[in-house]
Design a protein around this motif. Structure first.
Motif, PDB file in Angstrom:
ATOM      1  N   GLY A  63      -4.250  -9.704   4.449  1.00 23.05           N
ATOM      2  CA  GLY A  63      -4.121 -10.826   3.521  1.00 23.05           C
ATOM      3  C   GLY A  63      -4.172 -10.418   2.063  1.00 23.05           C
ATOM      4  O   GLY A  63      -4.096 -11.264   1.175  1.00 23.05           O
TER       5      GLY A  63
ATOM      6  N   LYS B 284      -0.201  -6.718   0.832  1.00 17.36           N
ATOM      7  CA  LYS B 284       0.525  -5.449   1.014  1.00 17.36           C
ATOM      8  C   LYS B 284       1.992  -5.667   1.343  1.00 17.36           C
ATOM      9  O   LYS B 284       2.863  -5.037   0.768  1.00 17.36           O
ATOM     10  CB  LYS B 284      -0.104  -4.620   2.148  1.00 17.36           C
TER      11      LYS B 284
ATOM     12  N   THR C  59       3.892  -0.565   9.664  1.00 15.79           N
ATOM     13  CA  THR C  59       3.651  -0.412  11.109  1.00 15.79           C
ATOM     14  C   THR C  59       3.463  -1.779  11.770  1.00 15.79           C
ATOM     15  O   THR C  59       3.839  -1.958  12.920  1.00 15.79           O
ATOM     16  CB  THR C  59       2.446   0.508  11.381  1.00 15.79           C
ATOM     17  N   GLY C  60       2.892  -2.751  11.036  1.00 13.04           N
ATOM     18  CA  GLY C  60       2.746  -4.100  11.592  1.00 13.04           C
ATOM     19  C   GLY C  60       4.118  -4.686  11.925  1.00 13.04           C
ATOM     20  O   GLY C  60       4.331  -5.227  13.018  1.00 13.04           O
TER      21      GLY C  60
ATOM     22  N   LEU D 147       5.600  -2.902  14.958  1.00  8.73           N
ATOM     23  CA  LEU D 147       4.970  -3.337  16.213  1.00  8.73           C
ATOM     24  C   LEU D 147       5.442  -4.735  16.602  1.00  8.73           C
ATOM     25  O   LEU D 147       5.737  -4.990  17.776  1.00  8.73           O
ATOM     26  CB  LEU D 147       3.443  -3.303  16.067  1.00  8.73           C
TER      27      LEU D 147
ATOM     28  N   GLU E 199      -7.558  -6.049  16.968  1.00 12.83           N
ATOM     29  CA  GLU E 199      -7.990  -4.644  17.075  1.00 12.83           C
ATOM     30  C   GLU E 199      -6.851  -3.727  16.641  1.00 12.83           C
ATOM     31  O   GLU E 199      -5.706  -4.162  16.508  1.00 12.83           O
ATOM     32  CB  GLU E 199      -8.363  -4.328  18.534  1.00 12.83           C
ATOM     33  N   LEU E 200      -7.157  -2.445  16.475  1.00 13.38           N
ATOM     34  CA  LEU E 200      -6.114  -1.491  16.093  1.00 13.38           C
ATOM     35  C   LEU E 200      -5.439  -0.924  17.333  1.00 13.38           C
ATOM     36  O   LEU E 200      -6.107  -0.642  18.335  1.00 13.38           O
ATOM     37  CB  LEU E 200      -6.721  -0.330  15.299  1.00 13.38           C
TER      38      LEU E 200
ATOM     39  N   VAL F  70       1.213   4.582  16.410  1.00 13.98           N
ATOM     40  CA  VAL F  70       1.776   4.370  15.065  1.00 13.98           C
ATOM     41  C   VAL F  70       2.200   5.683  14.410  1.00 13.98           C
ATOM     42  O   VAL F  70       3.184   5.711  13.664  1.00 13.98           O
ATOM     43  CB  VAL F  70       0.796   3.589  14.149  1.00 13.98           C
TER      44      VAL F  70
ATOM     45  N   PHE G 241      -0.359   1.330   7.124  1.00  8.34           N
ATOM     46  CA  PHE G 241      -0.505   2.663   7.709  1.00  8.34           C
ATOM     47  C   PHE G 241      -0.762   3.628   6.555  1.00  8.34           C
ATOM     48  O   PHE G 241      -0.042   3.544   5.542  1.00  8.34           O
ATOM     49  CB  PHE G 241       0.770   3.085   8.442  1.00  8.34           C
TER      50      PHE G 241
ATOM     51  N   ARG H 254      -4.383   3.464   8.878  1.00 10.75           N
ATOM     52  CA  ARG H 254      -5.469   2.499   9.042  1.00 10.75           C
ATOM     53  C   ARG H 254      -6.735   3.160   9.560  1.00 10.75           C
ATOM     54  O   ARG H 254      -7.747   2.476   9.740  1.00 10.75           O
ATOM     55  CB  ARG H 254      -5.035   1.439  10.053  1.00 10.75           C
TER      56      ARG H 254
ATOM     57  N   GLN I  22      -5.398   8.768  11.201  1.00  9.46           N
ATOM     58  CA  GLN I  22      -3.990   8.502  10.845  1.00  9.46           C
ATOM     59  C   GLN I  22      -3.653   9.099   9.475  1.00  9.46           C
ATOM     60  O   GLN I  22      -2.538   9.572   9.256  1.00  9.46           O
ATOM     61  CB  GLN I  22      -3.713   6.988  10.797  1.00  9.46           C
TER      62      GLN I  22
ATOM     63  N   LEU J 267      -4.550 -16.005   4.690  1.00  9.88           N
ATOM     64  CA  LEU J 267      -4.116 -15.767   6.073  1.00  9.88           C
ATOM     65  C   LEU J 267      -3.922 -17.085   6.816  1.00  9.88           C
ATOM     66  O   LEU J 267      -2.965 -17.233   7.582  1.00  9.88           O
ATOM     67  CB  LEU J 267      -5.126 -14.873   6.809  1.00  9.88           C
TER      68      LEU J 267
ATOM     69  N   ARG K 138      -0.724 -18.453   5.584  1.00 10.65           N
ATOM     70  CA  ARG K 138       0.411 -17.682   6.107  1.00 10.65           C
ATOM     71  C   ARG K 138       0.719 -18.069   7.554  1.00 10.65           C
ATOM     72  O   ARG K 138       1.883 -18.090   7.958  1.00 10.65           O
ATOM     73  CB  ARG K 138       0.104 -16.175   6.016  1.00 10.65           C
TER      74      ARG K 138
ATOM     75  N   ASP L 152      -2.219 -13.723  15.244  1.00 14.70           N
ATOM     76  CA  ASP L 152      -3.438 -13.104  14.697  1.00 14.70           C
ATOM     77  C   ASP L 152      -3.860 -13.735  13.376  1.00 14.70           C
ATOM     78  O   ASP L 152      -4.914 -13.423  12.840  1.00 14.70           O
ATOM     79  CB  ASP L 152      -3.303 -11.579  14.577  1.00 14.70           C
TER      80      ASP L 152
HETATM   81  P1  ADP Z   1      -2.295  -7.337   8.204  1.00 16.32           P
HETATM   82  O1  ADP Z   1      -2.250  -6.386   7.059  1.00 16.32           O
HETATM   83  O2  ADP Z   1      -2.135  -8.746   7.801  1.00 16.32           O
HETATM   84  O3  ADP Z   1      -3.471  -7.142   9.110  1.00 16.32           O
HETATM   85  P2  ADP Z   1      -0.201  -5.904   9.719  1.00 16.32           P
HETATM   86  O4  ADP Z   1       1.120  -6.488   9.909  1.00 16.32           O
HETATM   87  O5  ADP Z   1      -0.305  -4.690   8.853  1.00 16.32           O
HETATM   88  O6  ADP Z   1      -1.057  -7.104   9.153  1.00 16.32           O
HETATM   89  O7  ADP Z   1      -0.873  -5.527  11.133  1.00 16.32           O
HETATM   90  C1  ADP Z   1      -0.967  -6.436  12.186  1.00 16.32           C
HETATM   91  C2  ADP Z   1      -1.674  -5.790  13.384  1.00 16.32           C
HETATM   92  O8  ADP Z   1      -0.879  -4.699  13.883  1.00 16.32           O
HETATM   93  C3  ADP Z   1      -3.035  -5.158  13.106  1.00 16.32           C
HETATM   94  O9  ADP Z   1      -4.091  -6.103  13.137  1.00 16.32           O
HETATM   95  C4  ADP Z   1      -3.118  -4.110  14.241  1.00 16.32           C
HETATM   96  O10 ADP Z   1      -3.446  -4.692  15.463  1.00 16.32           O
HETATM   97  C5  ADP Z   1      -1.688  -3.609  14.331  1.00 16.32           C
HETATM   98  N1  ADP Z   1      -1.439  -2.439  13.445  1.00 16.32           N
HETATM   99  C6  ADP Z   1      -0.578  -2.405  12.395  1.00 16.32           C
HETATM  100  N2  ADP Z   1      -0.584  -1.195  11.808  1.00 16.32           N
HETATM  101  C7  ADP Z   1      -1.473  -0.443  12.510  1.00 16.32           C
HETATM  102  C8  ADP Z   1      -1.951   0.891  12.382  1.00 16.32           C
HETATM  103  N3  ADP Z   1      -1.521   1.697  11.396  1.00 16.32           N
HETATM  104  N4  ADP Z   1      -2.876   1.325  13.264  1.00 16.32           N
HETATM  105  C9  ADP Z   1      -3.316   0.546  14.238  1.00 16.32           C
HETATM  106  N5  ADP Z   1      -2.947  -0.728  14.408  1.00 16.32           N
HETATM  107  C10 ADP Z   1      -2.020  -1.223  13.561  1.00 16.32           C
END
Ligand code: ADP
Length: 191
Positions: free
Chosen positions: A11, A14, A32-33, A36, A58-59, A65, A87, A89, A93, A125, A128, A136
């Motif tokens: 939030g 970025k 990376t978000g 994914l 969670e990550l 990634v 990324f 995170r 990494q 958030l 959004r 999420d």
């Molecule tokens: P925000 O910055 O709003 O949390 P992102 O779009 O960057 O949203 O990420 C959404 C979700 O994707 C994270 O909460 C995580 O579950 C996963 N994620 C994204 N990037 C990574 C990363 N580098 N490592 C691990 N999980 C990631």
């Protein structure tokens, strides 16, 4: 090639700023978000596996990634560098990214960290979620968990980058345009 990290809690802006800054400086925006979520939207096996982890805030595993980013770097051409968003995170990494860049004759040139108050993050958030439909973002408990995960696993990267002299804090409170200007001024100095 110049490489920037756009960094901050969920939030903090970025993604919003990342897209604009990448356009301004001809950088490839690597989120990376977004990658994914594209896997989930395409219904791939990887997407199916990652969606449960992401919905809990969670990550996903580091290796997932790291591989995505390596593939994007190797498949890119014609840009002045990369803008990494969401990324790295974890410290692992970060070390993997440094290694990946070093092997290709590059480094992390700057880490731009957006500072935003906790209450403002939650507000953004929730707002959004109304447009993005991101699961999420819709659940306050998941939002709090993402902020906790940021503090415990992601924030330690700041100390790591500070030691390397690449940490650049930015006030992330205010309007989109004024924050963009603050970031652009700092980035411009690297060119
Ligand atoms: P925000 O910055 O709003 O949390 P992102 O779009 O960057 O949203 O990420 C959404 C979700 O994707 C994270 O909460 C995580 O579950 C996963 N994620 C994204 N990037 C990574 C990363 N580098 N490592 C691990 N999980 C990631």
């Amino acid at each position: 090639m110049l490489n920037f990290l756009i960094f901050g809690p969920p939030g903090s802006g970025k993604g919003t700023q990342g897209v604009r800054l990448a356009g301004k400086f001809n950088l490839l925006h690597l989120s990376t978000g977004d990658m994914l979520r594209a896997e989930i939207a395409a219904g791939t096996e990887l997407g199916k596996k990652m969606s449960l982890i992401m919905s809990k805030g969670e990550l996903v595993p580091d290796e997932v990634v790291i591989e995505m980013i390596a593939n994007k770097i190797d498949g890119s051409s014609g840009c002045a560098g990369f803008l990494f968003d969401g990324f790295p995170r974890t410290v692992a990494q970060t070390a993997a990214l440094e290694d990946m860049l070093n092997k290709r004759g590059m480094k992390i040139d700057s880490m731009l960290v957006l500072d935003v108050d906790h209450d403002e993050l939650v507000k953004r958030l929730i707002l959004r979620a109304q447009d993005s439909g991101r699961p999420d973002d819709s659940d306050p408990a998941v939002i709090e968990n993402r902020i906790d995960v940021y503090k415990s696993k992601t924030e330690p990267i700041i100390a790591y980058c500070r030691e390397r002299g690449i940490y650049e804090p930015v006030n992330g409170m205010g309007g989109i345009e004024e924050i963009f200007e603050r970031l652009a001024v700092l980035m411009q100095k690297h060119f």
